[in-house]
Design a protein around this motif. Sequence first.
Motif, PDB file in Angstrom:
ATOM      1  N   GLU A 130      -4.892   5.993   6.193  1.00  0.00           N
ATOM      2  CA  GLU A 130      -5.609   5.711   7.454  1.00  0.00           C
ATOM      3  C   GLU A 130      -6.875   4.890   7.218  1.00  0.00           C
ATOM      4  O   GLU A 130      -7.298   4.129   8.075  1.00  0.00           O
ATOM      5  CB  GLU A 130      -6.013   7.032   8.123  1.00  0.00           C
ATOM      6  CG  GLU A 130      -4.879   7.696   8.859  1.00  0.00           C
ATOM      7  CD  GLU A 130      -5.319   9.017   9.470  1.00  0.00           C
ATOM      8  OE1 GLU A 130      -5.696   8.999  10.640  1.00  0.00           O
ATOM      9  OE2 GLU A 130      -5.272  10.036   8.748  1.00  0.00           O
ATOM     10  N   LYS A 131      -7.447   5.091   6.006  1.00  0.00           N
ATOM     11  CA  LYS A 131      -8.728   4.406   5.707  1.00  0.00           C
ATOM     12  C   LYS A 131      -8.504   3.134   4.891  1.00  0.00           C
ATOM     13  O   LYS A 131      -9.463   2.532   4.406  1.00  0.00           O
ATOM     14  CB  LYS A 131      -9.635   5.361   4.923  1.00  0.00           C
ATOM     15  CG  LYS A 131     -10.028   6.604   5.699  1.00  0.00           C
ATOM     16  CD  LYS A 131     -10.684   7.603   4.752  1.00  0.00           C
ATOM     17  CE  LYS A 131     -10.671   9.005   5.333  1.00  0.00           C
ATOM     18  NZ  LYS A 131     -10.697  10.026   4.299  1.00  0.00           N
ATOM     19  N   SER A 132      -7.268   2.761   4.683  1.00  0.00           N
ATOM     20  CA  SER A 132      -6.967   1.610   3.824  1.00  0.00           C
ATOM     21  C   SER A 132      -7.709   0.350   4.271  1.00  0.00           C
ATOM     22  O   SER A 132      -7.845   0.074   5.474  1.00  0.00           O
ATOM     23  CB  SER A 132      -5.461   1.344   3.846  1.00  0.00           C
ATOM     24  OG  SER A 132      -5.189   0.110   3.235  1.00  0.00           O
ATOM     25  N   SER A 133      -8.157  -0.412   3.280  1.00  0.00           N
ATOM     26  CA  SER A 133      -8.860  -1.662   3.622  1.00  0.00           C
ATOM     27  C   SER A 133      -7.945  -2.874   3.430  1.00  0.00           C
ATOM     28  O   SER A 133      -8.370  -4.012   3.612  1.00  0.00           O
ATOM     29  CB  SER A 133     -10.107  -1.801   2.750  1.00  0.00           C
ATOM     30  OG  SER A 133      -9.710  -1.734   1.398  1.00  0.00           O
ATOM     31  N   ASN A 134      -6.686  -2.597   3.042  1.00  0.00           N
ATOM     32  CA  ASN A 134      -5.733  -3.700   2.858  1.00  0.00           C
ATOM     33  C   ASN A 134      -5.576  -4.466   4.175  1.00  0.00           C
ATOM     34  O   ASN A 134      -5.319  -3.862   5.221  1.00  0.00           O
ATOM     35  CB  ASN A 134      -4.380  -3.114   2.416  1.00  0.00           C
ATOM     36  CG  ASN A 134      -3.374  -4.194   2.113  1.00  0.00           C
ATOM     37  OD1 ASN A 134      -3.039  -4.985   2.981  1.00  0.00           O
ATOM     38  ND2 ASN A 134      -2.920  -4.224   0.877  1.00  0.00           N
ATOM     39  N   PRO A 135      -5.770  -5.784   4.167  1.00  0.00           N
ATOM     40  CA  PRO A 135      -5.762  -6.546   5.431  1.00  0.00           C
ATOM     41  C   PRO A 135      -4.438  -6.447   6.203  1.00  0.00           C
ATOM     42  O   PRO A 135      -4.439  -6.381   7.438  1.00  0.00           O
ATOM     43  CB  PRO A 135      -6.021  -7.988   4.990  1.00  0.00           C
ATOM     44  CG  PRO A 135      -5.832  -8.016   3.511  1.00  0.00           C
ATOM     45  CD  PRO A 135      -6.063  -6.637   3.009  1.00  0.00           C
ATOM     46  N   VAL A 169      -2.328  -3.904   6.145  1.00  0.00           N
ATOM     47  CA  VAL A 169      -2.253  -2.546   6.696  1.00  0.00           C
ATOM     48  C   VAL A 169      -3.184  -2.416   7.897  1.00  0.00           C
ATOM     49  O   VAL A 169      -2.812  -1.886   8.943  1.00  0.00           O
ATOM     50  CB  VAL A 169      -2.605  -1.493   5.610  1.00  0.00           C
ATOM     51  CG1 VAL A 169      -2.629  -0.094   6.201  1.00  0.00           C
ATOM     52  CG2 VAL A 169      -1.623  -1.575   4.459  1.00  0.00           C
ATOM     53  N   ARG A 170      -4.373  -2.956   7.739  1.00  0.00           N
ATOM     54  CA  ARG A 170      -5.362  -2.877   8.832  1.00  0.00           C
ATOM     55  C   ARG A 170      -4.840  -3.559  10.095  1.00  0.00           C
ATOM     56  O   ARG A 170      -4.975  -3.036  11.196  1.00  0.00           O
ATOM     57  CB  ARG A 170      -6.695  -3.543   8.408  1.00  0.00           C
ATOM     58  CG  ARG A 170      -7.508  -2.688   7.483  1.00  0.00           C
ATOM     59  CD  ARG A 170      -8.535  -1.765   8.170  1.00  0.00           C
ATOM     60  NE  ARG A 170      -8.138  -0.914   9.248  1.00  0.00           N
ATOM     61  CZ  ARG A 170      -7.939   0.405   9.148  1.00  0.00           C
ATOM     62  NH1 ARG A 170      -8.036   1.031   7.998  1.00  0.00           N
ATOM     63  NH2 ARG A 170      -7.618   1.114  10.196  1.00  0.00           N
ATOM     64  N   LYS A 171      -4.183  -4.728   9.861  1.00  0.00           N
ATOM     65  CA  LYS A 171      -3.623  -5.480  10.989  1.00  0.00           C
ATOM     66  C   LYS A 171      -2.615  -4.606  11.741  1.00  0.00           C
ATOM     67  O   LYS A 171      -2.586  -4.561  12.968  1.00  0.00           O
ATOM     68  CB  LYS A 171      -2.930  -6.729  10.436  1.00  0.00           C
ATOM     69  CG  LYS A 171      -2.727  -7.841  11.434  1.00  0.00           C
ATOM     70  CD  LYS A 171      -2.300  -9.087  10.675  1.00  0.00           C
ATOM     71  CE  LYS A 171      -1.359  -9.919  11.485  1.00  0.00           C
ATOM     72  NZ  LYS A 171      -0.773 -11.000  10.694  1.00  0.00           N
ATOM     73  N   LEU A 223      -2.400  -1.185  11.556  1.00  0.00           N
ATOM     74  CA  LEU A 223      -3.027   0.039  12.086  1.00  0.00           C
ATOM     75  C   LEU A 223      -3.870  -0.243  13.319  1.00  0.00           C
ATOM     76  O   LEU A 223      -3.959   0.591  14.219  1.00  0.00           O
ATOM     77  CB  LEU A 223      -3.918   0.695  11.019  1.00  0.00           C
ATOM     78  CG  LEU A 223      -3.222   1.339   9.821  1.00  0.00           C
ATOM     79  CD1 LEU A 223      -4.251   1.848   8.819  1.00  0.00           C
ATOM     80  CD2 LEU A 223      -2.340   2.494  10.272  1.00  0.00           C
ATOM     81  N   ASP A 224      -4.472  -1.422  13.356  1.00  0.00           N
ATOM     82  CA  ASP A 224      -5.389  -1.736  14.456  1.00  0.00           C
ATOM     83  C   ASP A 224      -4.675  -2.297  15.682  1.00  0.00           C
ATOM     84  O   ASP A 224      -5.339  -2.633  16.665  1.00  0.00           O
ATOM     85  CB  ASP A 224      -6.464  -2.722  13.974  1.00  0.00           C
ATOM     86  CG  ASP A 224      -7.340  -2.097  12.897  1.00  0.00           C
ATOM     87  OD1 ASP A 224      -7.358  -0.846  12.828  1.00  0.00           O
ATOM     88  OD2 ASP A 224      -7.957  -2.832  12.115  1.00  0.00           O
ATOM     89  N   GLU A 277       0.857  -1.192   0.000  1.00  0.00           N
ATOM     90  CA  GLU A 277       0.000   0.000   0.000  1.00  0.00           C
ATOM     91  C   GLU A 277       0.890   1.238   0.000  1.00  0.00           C
ATOM     92  O   GLU A 277       1.913   1.266   0.688  1.00  0.00           O
ATOM     93  CB  GLU A 277      -0.885  -0.015   1.259  1.00  0.00           C
ATOM     94  CG  GLU A 277      -2.086   0.892   1.211  1.00  0.00           C
ATOM     95  CD  GLU A 277      -3.212   0.413   0.315  1.00  0.00           C
ATOM     96  OE1 GLU A 277      -3.042   0.459  -0.922  1.00  0.00           O
ATOM     97  OE2 GLU A 277      -4.268  -0.004   0.833  1.00  0.00           O
TER      98      GLU A 277
END
Lengths: 262, 246
Positions: free
Chosen positions: B233-238, B240-242, B244-245, B225
Amino acid sequence: MMNARESVEQVGEFVLSSVDGLGRFFNFLLEFFYWLLKPPYRIRNIFAEIYFVGNKSVFIIFLAGSFTGMVVAYQTYFGFQLINVDSLVGPVVALSLAKELAPVLSGLIVAGRAGAAMAAQIGTMKVTEQVDALEVMGISPVHYLAVPKIIAGTIALPLLTILFQFVGNVGSWVVGTKVFVIDEALYLSKVSEFMYMEDIYQGVIKSFFFGFIVASIGTYFGFQVKNGAEGVGQGTNLAVVWGMITVLVLDYFLTSALVRIL
Amino acid sequence: MSDENAIEISGLTKMFGKQTVLDSLSFDVKKGSITTILGFSGAGKSTLLKHILGLVRPTKGSISVLGRDLAKLKPVELMAFRRNFGMLFQYAALFDYMSAFDNVAFPIREFLKDSEQMVEQKVKDLLESVGITEMSFYKLPSELSGGMRKRVGLARALALSPSIMLYDEPTTGLDPITTNMVNELIADTAHKNKGMTSIIISHDVKASLKISDYVAFLDKGKIVEYLPVHEFEKSSNPYVRKFLDL
């Protein structure tokens, strides 16, 4: 138990890694010669390194030289006394010191002290990214770190060798004339009768090569350091071991060449 | 190469033996931007940084920096070219036998023909600009705190006014307050040096989102990404989400 195939593989691996290591060392020397004459010359760094290799080794060379001269005089006296040539103690010690003992022992001492310190310093700089910092600034680490150290080693070791010879002869003179009561005039006249400048040159020429190789090996192993503090220890250890071995091996080849030339 | 880009990377692959560390990686870094490269440990971030600096040769692909193809530069040219970079190392990499002052003066004395008086003035300005007071000028790195070492490292990196500033995990090993201070310093440095491109290699998601213009996410040698910060910040890439979260 190791089978024949594994043994052959191990020998093969050892040969390959030795050739690889030797190749890298020669590449390092080529890089050194490339940078040797390139400006800036960093004279201040060279003098600082000469001070470190030379001046800071003076005391240990003084001790080692004087006691070596005294011990060799002691041993020689007891042998020579049996055949009634004890007046030759002086020239025998002087020749031994000039041709072999002073350059070789000074080389070994510098390999153990300055060679190890060079490897440890550069190795520590490597693992703390200080060497990378030089590269990122556009400065060759070989130019900045290795060149002054190798020049210093090549200049300082012959000076230390001359000091070793001098204090060794003083030690021998003290033992010969004060302990064994050899006539002082006879002692000195025999030394001047059997000693030639070529004998002193032989030792000094050898020490140039020893100084160069000890400093080259010390800096080379510094640059090879990996894996933190343990790597620094290993690099320092390798620098001392290979520095000392190389001095002894090189001594044979230099001796065989110099006895023909001088 | 586009004038807008400071760095263009195309199809970059790096293999160490049979292991692929960077895998056909392509991305551009815009001039004057702050770009953060995020990723898990072992994702290839530091290897990427070494490629940008020309310290490592790619197995495949090309890297252009400020319009120059690094592969076409001879080793000596590459060495001179690196003066376009400034770098803040993870642990500052200060020369441990030099004072803070001499560390900062080092590149100036090496490359500029300035008088010692000018060197002194420049170093003083640089050290003061990163918040080092005169009291600490002549201290050795071992006498400085982690945060102060980073400040001195930054002053040294800025000494030759680089076009590209690289930060290798600048906040690793620092306490939260010092971390915040270093992040502010990075943002402030970029703000003061208009036109300077900044690349930050980091694990620090919060800080990256706060100070960056663009964020790239590196996973297993690939950029999965690469977006402006507000989109990242709004990425839905799994992957990246992992991250970011967490």
